[in-house]
Motif scaffolding. Sequence first.
Motif, PDB file in Angstrom:
ATOM      1  N   ASN A  79     117.898  59.910  -6.664  1.00  0.00           N
ATOM      2  CA  ASN A  79     116.906  59.598  -7.686  1.00  0.00           C
ATOM      3  C   ASN A  79     117.447  58.519  -8.623  1.00  0.00           C
ATOM      4  O   ASN A  79     116.734  57.572  -8.958  1.00  0.00           O
ATOM      5  CB  ASN A  79     116.521  60.851  -8.465  1.00  0.00           C
ATOM      6  CG  ASN A  79     115.308  60.610  -9.329  1.00  0.00           C
ATOM      7  OD1 ASN A  79     114.194  60.489  -8.825  1.00  0.00           O
ATOM      8  ND2 ASN A  79     115.512  60.502 -10.636  1.00  0.00           N
ATOM      9  N   ALA A  80     118.700  58.645  -9.045  1.00  0.00           N
ATOM     10  CA  ALA A  80     119.298  57.652  -9.941  1.00  0.00           C
ATOM     11  C   ALA A  80     119.384  56.289  -9.266  1.00  0.00           C
ATOM     12  O   ALA A  80     119.087  55.263  -9.886  1.00  0.00           O
ATOM     13  CB  ALA A  80     120.687  58.114 -10.381  1.00  0.00           C
ATOM     14  N   TRP A  81     119.774  56.262  -8.005  1.00  0.00           N
ATOM     15  CA  TRP A  81     119.911  54.985  -7.303  1.00  0.00           C
ATOM     16  C   TRP A  81     118.559  54.309  -7.098  1.00  0.00           C
ATOM     17  O   TRP A  81     118.412  53.113  -7.348  1.00  0.00           O
ATOM     18  CB  TRP A  81     120.604  55.184  -5.952  1.00  0.00           C
ATOM     19  CG  TRP A  81     122.029  55.617  -6.084  1.00  0.00           C
ATOM     20  CD1 TRP A  81     122.906  55.280  -7.080  1.00  0.00           C
ATOM     21  CD2 TRP A  81     122.744  56.476  -5.202  1.00  0.00           C
ATOM     22  NE1 TRP A  81     124.122  55.882  -6.858  1.00  0.00           N
ATOM     23  CE2 TRP A  81     124.053  56.623  -5.716  1.00  0.00           C
ATOM     24  CE3 TRP A  81     122.413  57.146  -4.032  1.00  0.00           C
ATOM     25  CZ2 TRP A  81     125.026  57.390  -5.092  1.00  0.00           C
ATOM     26  CZ3 TRP A  81     123.378  57.910  -3.414  1.00  0.00           C
ATOM     27  CH2 TRP A  81     124.676  58.026  -3.937  1.00  0.00           C
ATOM     28  N   ILE A  82     117.558  55.060  -6.662  1.00  0.00           N
ATOM     29  CA  ILE A  82     116.247  54.474  -6.379  1.00  0.00           C
ATOM     30  C   ILE A  82     115.554  54.024  -7.664  1.00  0.00           C
ATOM     31  O   ILE A  82     115.085  52.887  -7.780  1.00  0.00           O
ATOM     32  CB  ILE A  82     115.369  55.458  -5.584  1.00  0.00           C
ATOM     33  CG1 ILE A  82     115.952  55.648  -4.175  1.00  0.00           C
ATOM     34  CG2 ILE A  82     113.919  54.983  -5.514  1.00  0.00           C
ATOM     35  CD1 ILE A  82     115.337  56.799  -3.400  1.00  0.00           C
ATOM     36  N   VAL A  83     115.489  54.908  -8.647  1.00  0.00           N
ATOM     37  CA  VAL A  83     114.809  54.566  -9.895  1.00  0.00           C
ATOM     38  C   VAL A  83     115.575  53.478 -10.638  1.00  0.00           C
ATOM     39  O   VAL A  83     114.976  52.533 -11.167  1.00  0.00           O
ATOM     40  CB  VAL A  83     114.600  55.811 -10.778  1.00  0.00           C
ATOM     41  CG1 VAL A  83     114.029  55.431 -12.133  1.00  0.00           C
ATOM     42  CG2 VAL A  83     113.684  56.802 -10.084  1.00  0.00           C
ATOM     43  N   GLY A  84     116.893  53.575 -10.686  1.00  0.00           N
ATOM     44  CA  GLY A  84     117.691  52.552 -11.360  1.00  0.00           C
ATOM     45  C   GLY A  84     117.478  51.176 -10.760  1.00  0.00           C
ATOM     46  O   GLY A  84     117.281  50.187 -11.478  1.00  0.00           O
ATOM     47  N   ALA A  85     117.499  51.084  -9.436  1.00  0.00           N
ATOM     48  CA  ALA A  85     117.283  49.800  -8.761  1.00  0.00           C
ATOM     49  C   ALA A  85     115.874  49.271  -9.021  1.00  0.00           C
ATOM     50  O   ALA A  85     115.690  48.070  -9.262  1.00  0.00           O
ATOM     51  CB  ALA A  85     117.531  49.946  -7.266  1.00  0.00           C
ATOM     52  N   ALA A  86     114.882  50.142  -8.997  1.00  0.00           N
ATOM     53  CA  ALA A  86     113.501  49.713  -9.246  1.00  0.00           C
ATOM     54  C   ALA A  86     113.321  49.206 -10.670  1.00  0.00           C
ATOM     55  O   ALA A  86     112.665  48.186 -10.900  1.00  0.00           O
ATOM     56  CB  ALA A  86     112.541  50.872  -8.967  1.00  0.00           C
ATOM     57  N   VAL A  87     113.915  49.897 -11.633  1.00  0.00           N
ATOM     58  CA  VAL A  87     113.812  49.470 -13.036  1.00  0.00           C
ATOM     59  C   VAL A  87     114.469  48.110 -13.224  1.00  0.00           C
ATOM     60  O   VAL A  87     113.909  47.221 -13.874  1.00  0.00           O
ATOM     61  CB  VAL A  87     114.426  50.529 -13.985  1.00  0.00           C
ATOM     62  CG1 VAL A  87     114.608  49.979 -15.387  1.00  0.00           C
ATOM     63  CG2 VAL A  87     113.552  51.770 -14.014  1.00  0.00           C
ATOM     64  N   VAL A  88     115.651  47.933 -12.656  1.00  0.00           N
ATOM     65  CA  VAL A  88     116.347  46.642 -12.773  1.00  0.00           C
ATOM     66  C   VAL A  88     115.496  45.536 -12.150  1.00  0.00           C
ATOM     67  O   VAL A  88     115.327  44.466 -12.743  1.00  0.00           O
ATOM     68  CB  VAL A  88     117.742  46.702 -12.116  1.00  0.00           C
ATOM     69  CG1 VAL A  88     118.349  45.320 -11.999  1.00  0.00           C
ATOM     70  CG2 VAL A  88     118.661  47.602 -12.933  1.00  0.00           C
ATOM     71  N   ALA A  89     114.954  45.780 -10.971  1.00  0.00           N
ATOM     72  CA  ALA A  89     114.147  44.762 -10.296  1.00  0.00           C
ATOM     73  C   ALA A  89     112.897  44.410 -11.105  1.00  0.00           C
ATOM     74  O   ALA A  89     112.587  43.224 -11.300  1.00  0.00           O
ATOM     75  CB  ALA A  89     113.761  45.245  -8.903  1.00  0.00           C
ATOM     76  N   LEU A  90     112.194  45.415 -11.593  1.00  0.00           N
ATOM     77  CA  LEU A  90     110.974  45.155 -12.366  1.00  0.00           C
ATOM     78  C   LEU A  90     111.270  44.452 -13.680  1.00  0.00           C
ATOM     79  O   LEU A  90     110.544  43.538 -14.080  1.00  0.00           O
ATOM     80  CB  LEU A  90     110.219  46.461 -12.618  1.00  0.00           C
ATOM     81  CG  LEU A  90     109.517  47.047 -11.404  1.00  0.00           C
ATOM     82  CD1 LEU A  90     109.061  48.473 -11.702  1.00  0.00           C
ATOM     83  CD2 LEU A  90     108.339  46.184 -11.002  1.00  0.00           C
ATOM     84  N   ALA A  91     112.327  44.854 -14.362  1.00  0.00           N
ATOM     85  CA  ALA A  91     112.673  44.210 -15.629  1.00  0.00           C
ATOM     86  C   ALA A  91     113.139  42.776 -15.405  1.00  0.00           C
ATOM     87  O   ALA A  91     112.857  41.888 -16.214  1.00  0.00           O
ATOM     88  CB  ALA A  91     113.740  45.015 -16.359  1.00  0.00           C
TER      89      ALA A  91
END
Length: 120
Positions: free
Chosen positions: A41-53
Amino acid sequence: MLKSLSFNRTTLDMVAIVAGLGLFLSPWYLGYAAEAYASWNAWIVGAAVVALAAVALFAFHQVDEWANLALGLWTVIAPWAVGFGAVSTAAMVHVVAGLIIAIVAAANLWRDNDRPYSTA
């Protein structure tokens, strides 16, 4: 109130990137990488947040911030929804990072509500 502060959109997006990176790296530096659900969960959500930001840094659209708001809220409830609430370190980092991500996304949406929802 927030519109009068000196925070600009770039600063808020950078805060979201740092929070996303912190969430992404947290399984290793906080020692819960063996907890599969919490780590993934941390890896998927963290990567998605970084990409979107990061995308929002170059071309702001409200859809990016709405997605980060949803990811932030998911991150807050994930420890109990996915079942790793008993892993206190993982739960704490998810709640804190999720609140930061959601608040930053909401602040960006509130500050720049005259931007297009999307250009697609």
